[in-house]
Design an enzyme around this catalytic site. Sequence first.
Site, PDB file in Angstrom:
ATOM      1  N   ASN A 185       0.804  -1.226   0.000  1.00 46.19           N
ATOM      2  CA  ASN A 185       0.000   0.000   0.000  1.00 46.19           C
ATOM      3  C   ASN A 185       0.837   1.277   0.000  1.00 46.19           C
ATOM      4  O   ASN A 185       0.283   2.375   0.146  1.00 46.19           O
ATOM      5  CB  ASN A 185      -0.951   0.017   1.206  1.00 46.19           C
ATOM      6  CG  ASN A 185      -0.218   0.115   2.531  1.00 46.19           C
ATOM      7  OD1 ASN A 185       0.986  -0.122   2.621  1.00 46.19           O
ATOM      8  ND2 ASN A 185      -0.956   0.466   3.581  1.00 46.19           N
ATOM      9  N   LYS A 186       2.154   1.161  -0.180  1.00 47.42           N
ATOM     10  CA  LYS A 186       3.019   2.341  -0.134  1.00 47.42           C
ATOM     11  C   LYS A 186       3.024   3.080  -1.473  1.00 47.42           C
ATOM     12  O   LYS A 186       2.432   2.628  -2.453  1.00 47.42           O
ATOM     13  CB  LYS A 186       4.442   1.952   0.275  1.00 47.42           C
ATOM     14  CG  LYS A 186       4.529   1.334   1.665  1.00 47.42           C
ATOM     15  CD  LYS A 186       3.988   2.265   2.742  1.00 47.42           C
ATOM     16  CE  LYS A 186       4.333   1.858   4.156  1.00 47.42           C
ATOM     17  NZ  LYS A 186       3.700   0.615   4.594  1.00 47.42           N
TER      18      LYS A 186
END
Length: 384
Positions: A185-186
Site C-alpha cells: 500500500n506504499k
Amino acid sequence: MIQPFLPFARPDIGDAEIAAVTEAMRSGWVTTGPVTRQFEQAFVDYLGGGLHGVAVNSATAGLHLALEALGIGPGDEVIAPTLTFTATVEVVRYLGAEPVLVDVDPVTLNIDPAKVRAAITPRTKAIMPVHYGGLACDMDAILSIAKEHQLKVVEDAAHALPTTWRGTLVGQLQSDVTVFSFYANKTITTGEGGMAVTRDPELAKRMRVMRLHGMNRDAFDRFTSKTPAWYYEVVAPGFKYNMTDVAAAMGVEQLARLPQFVQRRQDLAIRYHEQLAPLPLTLPATAPPGDTHAWHLYVIRLRADAPLGRDEVIQALSDRGIGTSVHYVPLHRHPYWRDRYQLTPAMFPQADAAYQAMISIPLFTAMSHSDQDRVIAALHEVLR
C-alpha cells in the site's frame, strides 16, 4: 445497483511492471542480483546521489540492519513515537535494547521534539522519528537534539517517499540511516520490500553483509565470477533480509512512475480537503509551503461535535461498501508494550486522543474521482 467494494488501498501495477518481472524470471537469476543492484542505484539517484542504497525484503529488516550497524545493543535506549506500527520499535528489542516511547504533536501527529528531549537518559543512543502519513517530522529540531547529545538518528520513512523537509528529500537529510518501505500500500511497491540509505560507506557495507547471513561475498558475486570463486567467509551472525531480483524489477518500474503517483495522490488529497471541509472533522495537516507531503495516508479525525463515534463511522462506511483502516492503535495500548513498560493512555494524551478519533479513508493512485466521490458522499451522509 450494488456498487463494488472500494478498498482502503490497492497497488497500482501496470503492464511495465508485469513485463519487468517476467523478464527477471526468464533471466535465470531471480534472487539478489543485477536487477537489485540496478534498483539500488536508481533509488539513490532519484534521491539526489551521494548515498548508498541497501535493498532489503522489508522496511522492518532495514530498520533492524540500521540499528545493528550503528552498534545498538543490550542496555541501550532508542526513542520513538507511540503512534506508529510495531515494526518501528520491535527491531530495538531484537537487539536487546529498550525502546522509549514518547507522545506526538497534536497537529502533525509526528514525534514531538520536546518529548524527545525530555526522554533522554545516559542510556539513550538513538532517535527514530517516523514521518507519519507522509508528512515530514521537524527534522531540524530532531537533528539538533541528536547533535547536542551525540545520538544516532534512524528515520522510519516507510510513509515518506517522496517527502521533503525544507526543500530536501527525506533520505538526503543528515540522519545516519533512512529506511523506506515498498509494502503493497506504499507510494511505490515491490510487493514486500524496503531500502536503507546512508551516506556512510561503512554502515552500508555492514548492512549488506548482515542482510545475507553475515557472508563477506554475496551469491551473485560468487556464481557469476569468471574464475572459481566459491569461497566465502561468515564474519558475523547475519540475517536473511535480501531483496530478490523479481521484487526489484517491479521496483525499478514503480520508481519510474513515482512522479505521476505523487501528483495523483496530491490531487486526491486536495479534493478531500475541499470536499470534507464542511464536516465535523479535523483534516490532516498539509506540508509547509514549498515542501512535499507524500500522502501515503489520508487520516481524518472526528471532532467532538460529530454525530457518530469513530467505530460507528467505520461501520457506516463499511455498510456502504467502503473500506477504511486506523493508523494506528498506539503502541502503548498493545499488551506487549503496555505491560513490559507499564504504559498508560494518560502518559500519551495527544496520541491517545488522536487514536480514538481517527479513520484512514481510501487514498491510492488507481482510485478514480468517482471512487473518491463515493467516499465523500458517504461521509456527508453519515456526518450531516
